[in-house]
Enzyme design. Structure first.
Site, PDB file in Angstrom:
ATOM      1  N   GLU A 151       0.843  -1.191   0.000  1.00 19.68           N
ATOM      2  CA  GLU A 151       0.000   0.000   0.000  1.00 19.68           C
ATOM      3  C   GLU A 151       0.885   1.251   0.000  1.00 19.68           C
ATOM      4  O   GLU A 151       1.732   1.412   0.889  1.00 19.68           O
ATOM      5  CB  GLU A 151      -0.917  -0.004   1.233  1.00 19.68           C
ATOM      6  CG  GLU A 151      -2.067   0.963   1.049  1.00 19.68           C
ATOM      7  CD  GLU A 151      -2.860   1.198   2.327  1.00 19.68           C
ATOM      8  OE1 GLU A 151      -3.677   2.114   2.339  1.00 19.68           O
ATOM      9  OE2 GLU A 151      -2.633   0.460   3.312  1.00 19.68           O
ATOM     10  N   ASP A 159       9.992   4.568  -6.651  1.00 18.98           N
ATOM     11  CA  ASP A 159       8.745   5.332  -6.582  1.00 18.98           C
ATOM     12  C   ASP A 159       8.953   6.584  -7.416  1.00 18.98           C
ATOM     13  O   ASP A 159       9.911   7.329  -7.196  1.00 18.98           O
ATOM     14  CB  ASP A 159       8.363   5.686  -5.144  1.00 18.98           C
ATOM     15  CG  ASP A 159       6.877   5.983  -5.068  1.00 18.98           C
ATOM     16  OD1 ASP A 159       6.071   5.095  -5.420  1.00 18.98           O
ATOM     17  OD2 ASP A 159       6.499   7.109  -4.690  1.00 18.98           O
TER      18      ASP A 159
END
Ligand code: ITT
Length: 199
Positions: free
Chosen positions: A41, A70
Site C-alpha cells: 500500500e 517510486d
C-alpha cells in the site's frame, strides 16, 4: 544473498531496470521469477517513504536485497500534480495509462504553453531486516497535447524533450536509459549496490 530483487509490479519499470543494471554483474530476479505476489500500500506522503516501504516489504518477503522505485510526473501548470499520485491520476477506478494521459491533457487545456514538467524517481535499496538507502534522479521536459511514439510506458508519449524534439516514447530504450529520471537514480544507486554486493 547475491541476488537483487527488482521490487516492482510495473512491467515497464522491470524492463528498464533490468537493462540499466545489466552490467553490474549482480544477478537480477523479478517478483515473477520467485513467484512473489506482493502489493504494497503506497500510503506515504513522500516518494522516499513509498520507495522505502516497497523495498523493505519486498526484502522482508523474499529474503533478498530489493530495489524499489517510486516515481512520478510533476507538471508546473498543475502545481506539481500528479506527482506522487501519477499512477492513480484519474477520477475513475480501472483507468489505464492512456486514460491518464488524456485526463492530463484535458486538465491542461487553456493553460499557456509550454507545459513544463519533470519526471522524478526515488530508488530505495533494502537488505532484509534493514533500513532502506535512498537515491534519486530527475529529468526535465514538457507535456505536449498530442501523443507521439510507442515506446516506454505511462506518460512517455506526451513527455517531450524540446532539445531533441522527441518524446520519451520516441526514444529507444537505450536512449531513454541514458536520459531518464530512473537512469539517473540507478546511476546513484550503483555505488550503494556495489557496497552491499562486494565480495
Ligand atoms: P510499482 O509501485 O509496483 O513500482 P507503479 O506503477 O505503481 O509500480 P509508482 O507508484 O512509482 O509505480 O507510480 C509511478 C507512475 O508514474 C507510473 O505508473 C507512471 O504513470 C508514472 N511514471 C513513472 N516513471 C515513468 C516513466 O519513465 N515514463 C512514464 N511514466 C512514468
Amino acid at each position: 544473498m547475491n541476488k537483487l530483487l527488482i521490487a516492482t509490479n510495473n512491467k515497464g519499470k522491470v524492463k528498464e531496470l533490468q537493462d540499466l543494471l545489466k552490467d553490474t554483474g549482480i544477478e537480477l530476479v523479478t517478483p515473477a521469477d520467485i513467484n512473489l505476489n506482493l502489493e504494497v500500500e503506497e500510503n506515504g506522503t513522500t516518494y522516499d517513504e513509498n520507495a522505502a516501504k516497497k523495498a523493505i516489504a519486498f526484502a522482508h518477503a523474499s529474503g533478498l536485497v530489493s530495489l524499489a522505485d517510486d516515481s512520478g510526473l510533476e507538471v508546473d501548470a498543475l502545481d506539481g500534480a500528479p506527482g506522487l499520485y501519477s499512477a492513480r491520476y484519474h477520477p475513475k477506478s480501472g483507468a489505464n495509462d492512456a486514460d491518464r494521459r488524456a485526463y492530463m491533457i484535458e486538465n491542461l487545456k487553456g493553460k499557456p504553453r509550454p507545459w513544463t514538467a519533470h519526471f522524478h524517481a526515488t530508488i530505495a535499496v533494502a537488505e532484509p531486516e534493514k533500513d532502506a538507502q535512498i537515491v534519486e534522479g530527475n529529468c526535465y521536459g514538457e507535456i505536449i497535447p498530442e501523443e507521439r511514439g510507442t515506446g516506454g510506458f505511462g506518460y512517455d508519449p506526451i513527455f517531450l524533450f524540446p532539445d531533441l524534439n522527441q518524446t520519451m516514447a520516441e526514444l529507444s530504450m537505450e536512449e531513454k536509459n541514458r536520459l531518464s529520471h530512473r537512469a539517473l537514480a540507478v546511476m546513484n544507486a550503483i555505488p550503494v549496490l556495489q557496497k552491499i554486493f562486494q565480495p
